[in-house]
Design a protein around this motif. Structure first.
Motif, PDB file in Angstrom:
ATOM      1  N   ASP A  27     -42.958  11.646 -83.570  1.00 24.83           N
ATOM      2  CA  ASP A  27     -42.563  12.452 -85.445  1.00 24.83           C
ATOM      3  C   ASP A  27     -42.488  13.654 -86.171  1.00 24.83           C
ATOM      4  O   ASP A  27     -41.247  13.762 -86.621  1.00 24.83           O
ATOM      5  CB  ASP A  27     -44.049  12.308 -86.185  1.00 24.83           C
ATOM      6  CG  ASP A  27     -44.864  10.267 -85.816  1.00 24.83           C
ATOM      7  OD1 ASP A  27     -44.052   9.566 -85.718  1.00 24.83           O
ATOM      8  OD2 ASP A  27     -45.983  10.257 -86.385  1.00 24.83           O
ATOM      9  N   ARG A  28     -43.150  14.884 -85.161  1.00 24.69           N
ATOM     10  CA  ARG A  28     -42.525  15.681 -85.238  1.00 24.69           C
ATOM     11  C   ARG A  28     -41.017  16.351 -84.690  1.00 24.69           C
ATOM     12  O   ARG A  28     -40.325  17.445 -85.045  1.00 24.69           O
ATOM     13  CB  ARG A  28     -43.536  16.710 -85.174  1.00 24.69           C
ATOM     14  CG  ARG A  28     -44.820  17.020 -86.267  1.00 24.69           C
ATOM     15  CD  ARG A  28     -46.105  17.745 -85.409  1.00 24.69           C
ATOM     16  NE  ARG A  28     -45.431  18.808 -84.971  1.00 24.69           N
ATOM     17  CZ  ARG A  28     -45.669  19.680 -84.201  1.00 24.69           C
ATOM     18  NH1 ARG A  28     -46.053  18.976 -83.050  1.00 24.69           N
ATOM     19  NH2 ARG A  28     -44.736  20.534 -84.534  1.00 24.69           N
ATOM     20  N   PHE A  37     -49.538  19.898 -80.383  1.00 22.62           N
ATOM     21  CA  PHE A  37     -49.980  19.841 -81.971  1.00 22.62           C
ATOM     22  C   PHE A  37     -49.570  21.041 -82.661  1.00 22.62           C
ATOM     23  O   PHE A  37     -49.736  22.355 -81.909  1.00 22.62           O
ATOM     24  CB  PHE A  37     -51.555  19.953 -81.680  1.00 22.62           C
ATOM     25  CG  PHE A  37     -52.559  21.292 -81.723  1.00 22.62           C
ATOM     26  CD1 PHE A  37     -52.611  22.246 -81.948  1.00 22.62           C
ATOM     27  CD2 PHE A  37     -52.758  21.223 -79.854  1.00 22.62           C
ATOM     28  CE1 PHE A  37     -53.180  23.313 -81.532  1.00 22.62           C
ATOM     29  CE2 PHE A  37     -53.346  22.707 -79.777  1.00 22.62           C
ATOM     30  CZ  PHE A  37     -53.091  23.410 -80.054  1.00 22.62           C
ATOM     31  N   PRO A  38     -49.365  20.895 -83.655  1.00 20.52           N
ATOM     32  CA  PRO A  38     -48.350  21.800 -84.760  1.00 20.52           C
ATOM     33  C   PRO A  38     -50.315  23.233 -84.551  1.00 20.52           C
ATOM     34  O   PRO A  38     -51.402  22.080 -85.207  1.00 20.52           O
ATOM     35  CB  PRO A  38     -48.352  21.434 -86.633  1.00 20.52           C
ATOM     36  CG  PRO A  38     -49.379  20.120 -86.009  1.00 20.52           C
ATOM     37  CD  PRO A  38     -49.158  19.564 -84.572  1.00 20.52           C
ATOM     38  N   LEU A  73     -36.903  36.789 -91.436  1.00 21.58           N
ATOM     39  CA  LEU A  73     -37.622  35.608 -90.125  1.00 21.58           C
ATOM     40  C   LEU A  73     -38.288  34.532 -90.787  1.00 21.58           C
ATOM     41  O   LEU A  73     -39.634  35.639 -91.114  1.00 21.58           O
ATOM     42  CB  LEU A  73     -38.001  36.457 -88.917  1.00 21.58           C
ATOM     43  CG  LEU A  73     -36.549  37.088 -88.530  1.00 21.58           C
ATOM     44  CD1 LEU A  73     -37.667  38.102 -87.236  1.00 21.58           C
ATOM     45  CD2 LEU A  73     -35.059  36.643 -87.501  1.00 21.58           C
ATOM     46  N   SER A  74     -38.647  33.693 -90.559  1.00 24.22           N
ATOM     47  CA  SER A  74     -40.336  32.658 -91.035  1.00 24.22           C
ATOM     48  C   SER A  74     -40.203  31.496 -89.811  1.00 24.22           C
ATOM     49  O   SER A  74     -39.081  31.743 -89.506  1.00 24.22           O
ATOM     50  CB  SER A  74     -39.881  32.076 -92.200  1.00 24.22           C
ATOM     51  OG  SER A  74     -38.074  31.559 -92.707  1.00 24.22           O
ATOM     52  N   TYR A  75     -40.929  30.560 -89.748  1.00 21.20           N
ATOM     53  CA  TYR A  75     -41.293  29.788 -89.435  1.00 21.20           C
ATOM     54  C   TYR A  75     -40.253  28.568 -89.733  1.00 21.20           C
ATOM     55  O   TYR A  75     -41.026  28.058 -90.603  1.00 21.20           O
ATOM     56  CB  TYR A  75     -42.602  29.522 -88.489  1.00 21.20           C
ATOM     57  CG  TYR A  75     -43.557  30.615 -87.293  1.00 21.20           C
ATOM     58  CD1 TYR A  75     -42.991  30.816 -86.133  1.00 21.20           C
ATOM     59  CD2 TYR A  75     -44.515  31.004 -87.802  1.00 21.20           C
ATOM     60  CE1 TYR A  75     -43.245  31.750 -85.842  1.00 21.20           C
ATOM     61  CE2 TYR A  75     -45.062  32.364 -87.470  1.00 21.20           C
ATOM     62  CZ  TYR A  75     -44.767  32.571 -86.122  1.00 21.20           C
ATOM     63  OH  TYR A  75     -44.841  33.103 -85.434  1.00 21.20           O
ATOM     64  N   LEU A  76     -39.872  27.703 -88.025  1.00 18.53           N
ATOM     65  CA  LEU A  76     -39.468  26.509 -88.993  1.00 18.53           C
ATOM     66  C   LEU A  76     -40.416  25.570 -87.820  1.00 18.53           C
ATOM     67  O   LEU A  76     -41.037  24.412 -88.886  1.00 18.53           O
ATOM     68  CB  LEU A  76     -37.776  25.974 -88.087  1.00 18.53           C
ATOM     69  CG  LEU A  76     -37.519  24.678 -87.896  1.00 18.53           C
ATOM     70  CD1 LEU A  76     -37.280  23.963 -88.856  1.00 18.53           C
ATOM     71  CD2 LEU A  76     -36.500  24.449 -87.501  1.00 18.53           C
ATOM     72  N   ASP A  77     -41.781  25.773 -87.367  1.00 15.04           N
ATOM     73  CA  ASP A  77     -42.304  25.613 -85.883  1.00 15.04           C
ATOM     74  C   ASP A  77     -43.161  26.228 -85.439  1.00 15.04           C
ATOM     75  O   ASP A  77     -42.190  27.145 -84.919  1.00 15.04           O
ATOM     76  CB  ASP A  77     -42.173  24.178 -85.303  1.00 15.04           C
ATOM     77  CG  ASP A  77     -42.827  23.171 -85.538  1.00 15.04           C
ATOM     78  OD1 ASP A  77     -43.857  23.034 -85.636  1.00 15.04           O
ATOM     79  OD2 ASP A  77     -42.616  22.844 -84.359  1.00 15.04           O
ATOM     80  N   LEU A  78     -44.281  26.409 -84.898  1.00 12.29           N
ATOM     81  CA  LEU A  78     -44.565  26.915 -84.346  1.00 12.29           C
ATOM     82  C   LEU A  78     -46.288  25.781 -83.869  1.00 12.29           C
ATOM     83  O   LEU A  78     -47.123  25.479 -84.420  1.00 12.29           O
ATOM     84  CB  LEU A  78     -46.225  28.167 -84.990  1.00 12.29           C
ATOM     85  CG  LEU A  78     -46.555  28.891 -84.665  1.00 12.29           C
ATOM     86  CD1 LEU A  78     -45.902  29.672 -83.112  1.00 12.29           C
ATOM     87  CD2 LEU A  78     -47.590  29.809 -84.715  1.00 12.29           C
ATOM     88  N   GLY A 300     -33.695  22.674 -88.693  1.00 11.28           N
ATOM     89  CA  GLY A 300     -33.788  21.920 -88.412  1.00 11.28           C
ATOM     90  C   GLY A 300     -34.336  21.145 -87.810  1.00 11.28           C
ATOM     91  O   GLY A 300     -34.885  22.192 -86.745  1.00 11.28           O
ATOM     92  N   ASP A 301     -34.566  20.347 -87.252  1.00 10.59           N
ATOM     93  CA  ASP A 301     -35.172  19.969 -86.129  1.00 10.59           C
ATOM     94  C   ASP A 301     -34.053  20.037 -84.210  1.00 10.59           C
ATOM     95  O   ASP A 301     -33.410  21.162 -84.938  1.00 10.59           O
ATOM     96  CB  ASP A 301     -35.544  18.507 -85.827  1.00 10.59           C
ATOM     97  CG  ASP A 301     -36.413  17.858 -85.158  1.00 10.59           C
ATOM     98  OD1 ASP A 301     -37.065  16.656 -84.842  1.00 10.59           O
ATOM     99  OD2 ASP A 301     -37.408  18.432 -84.664  1.00 10.59           O
ATOM    100  N   VAL A 302     -34.813  19.666 -83.163  1.00 10.83           N
ATOM    101  CA  VAL A 302     -34.002  20.011 -81.992  1.00 10.83           C
ATOM    102  C   VAL A 302     -32.874  19.182 -82.409  1.00 10.83           C
ATOM    103  O   VAL A 302     -32.934  17.888 -82.577  1.00 10.83           O
ATOM    104  CB  VAL A 302     -35.371  19.601 -81.199  1.00 10.83           C
ATOM    105  CG1 VAL A 302     -34.271  19.090 -79.812  1.00 10.83           C
ATOM    106  CG2 VAL A 302     -36.293  20.236 -81.128  1.00 10.83           C
ATOM    107  N   THR A 303     -32.287  19.112 -82.315  1.00 11.19           N
ATOM    108  CA  THR A 303     -31.044  18.796 -81.535  1.00 11.19           C
ATOM    109  C   THR A 303     -30.173  18.405 -80.398  1.00 11.19           C
ATOM    110  O   THR A 303     -30.058  19.199 -80.055  1.00 11.19           O
ATOM    111  CB  THR A 303     -29.733  19.699 -82.639  1.00 11.19           C
ATOM    112  OG1 THR A 303     -29.388  20.694 -81.919  1.00 11.19           O
ATOM    113  CG2 THR A 303     -29.972  19.495 -83.774  1.00 11.19           C
ATOM    114  N   ILE A 304     -29.411  17.420 -80.379  1.00 14.45           N
ATOM    115  CA  ILE A 304     -28.459  16.586 -79.776  1.00 14.45           C
ATOM    116  C   ILE A 304     -27.107  17.238 -79.345  1.00 14.45           C
ATOM    117  O   ILE A 304     -26.452  17.036 -80.330  1.00 14.45           O
ATOM    118  CB  ILE A 304     -28.375  15.357 -79.317  1.00 14.45           C
ATOM    119  CG1 ILE A 304     -29.752  14.258 -79.286  1.00 14.45           C
ATOM    120  CG2 ILE A 304     -27.688  14.710 -78.018  1.00 14.45           C
ATOM    121  CD1 ILE A 304     -30.270  13.180 -79.272  1.00 14.45           C
TER     122      ILE A 304
END
Length: 305
Positions: A27-28, A37-38, A73-78, A300-304
């Protein structure tokens, strides 16, 4: 190492309570799902990292390395990710076959963030293999040093910290992945870091994506045409010389360029690395040239790619 040990203890307790390390979280991270886990879902770990001034230390380090102000700078995800070797996977599956889908590696990919980092929480003597793998470093000189303050670089392009608590900082646009874990269990803290748009050159990322995509398209065309029967009629003017008819008879693939580049992994890798190198050299604007009136984020999320 002591701080990493405490963070690992809190992470394991949370995972045991919630079962979040039983299977990948699609989902994430829909494209490249990881067992994780976040951090903000675990109050105890969040509080502990805050007591260490973790965010300030991370952003200051990134600022020093890449010349970007900490306020940009800021977190997109941690998140906290967990890898298990196949031997542990098999044991878990035997015990509970319906509740065990751990991961022992992560395929090569590019992150949605411009900057990323990975911090090892598990002591290296508790597992074998693993590490952050970079395609650009594959085949480079191997570095092995007894000094625990140094990192190990293998011939496969894998960087391995020599002690818990060490971090690998890199651009998320470098093609990278989690190298296969051969034995034991490995837990890491991973961050995707956003950069305000005033710091990067517009159009650079799009141009690199275009070049990466062209190689992928060439590879796709080669696979597609190779499935056709010899001397089969190929009716698609887009992939044929403009001077000829859109109907083509002959050997597969029809075009020399597709045959030469579409079935040549080293050529494809070299062209992708050239685009990667160009992006990394040009995407960050020198501080004196930055426009302070652009508050957008590169995210953005992880990209292909």
């Amino acid at each position: 190492p002591d701080q990493a040990a405490r963070a690992l203890q809190l992470a394991k307790a949370h995972a045991l309570t919630t079962g979040c390390w039983a299977r990948p979280d699609s989902d994430r991270h829909a494209t490249y799902a990881t067992v994780d886990f976040p951090i903000d879902s675990c109050d105890s770990l969040t509080d502990y990292l805050e007591s260490l001034q973790f965010d300030q230390r991370i952003f200051q380090r990134l600022s020093t390395l890449y010349g970007i102000h900490v306020d940009d700078l800021s977190y997109l995800d941690l998140f906290c990710a967990n890898y298990k070797a196949k031997e542990i996977e098999n044991a878990d599956a035997t015990t509970d076959p319906d509740n065990s889908m751990p991961m022992d590696h992560l395929e090569l990919h590019r992150d949605g963030s411009l900057l990323s980092f990975t911090i090892l929480l598990t002591p290296p003597d508790e597992f074998e293999g693993g590490g952050t793998e970079f395609d650009a470093l594959r085949g480079k000189n191997v570095m092995v040093d007894d000094d625990k303050d140094c990192f190990e670089l293998t011939n496969e392009g894998v960087i391995r910290p020599r002690q818990a608590g060490q971090a690998v900082f890199h651009s998320g646009k470098l093609l990278h992945g989690g190298h296969v874990l051969n034995k034991g269990e490995r837990t890491v803290l991973v961050g995707f870091v956003d950069v305000m748009a005033l710091n990067y050159q517009p159009g650079i990322l799009a141009a690199a994506c275009r070049d990466w995509g062209r190689i992928d398209v060439m590879n796709y065309l080669h696979r597609r045409q190779s499935k056709l029967e010899p001397n089969q009629t190929f009716a698609h003017a887009k992939y044929l010389p403009s001077a000829n008819s859109c109907l083509k008879h002959g050997p597969i693939p029809f075009l020399d360029g597709i045959a030469r580049r579409g079935n040549n992994p080293e050529y494809q890798r070299r062209k992708k690395l050239e685009a990667e190198d160009w992006l990394l050299r040009n995407i960050v604007i020198p501080p004196e040239q930055r426009n302070l009136d652009q508050p957008q984020l590169l995210s953005g999320d992880v990209t292909i790619l």
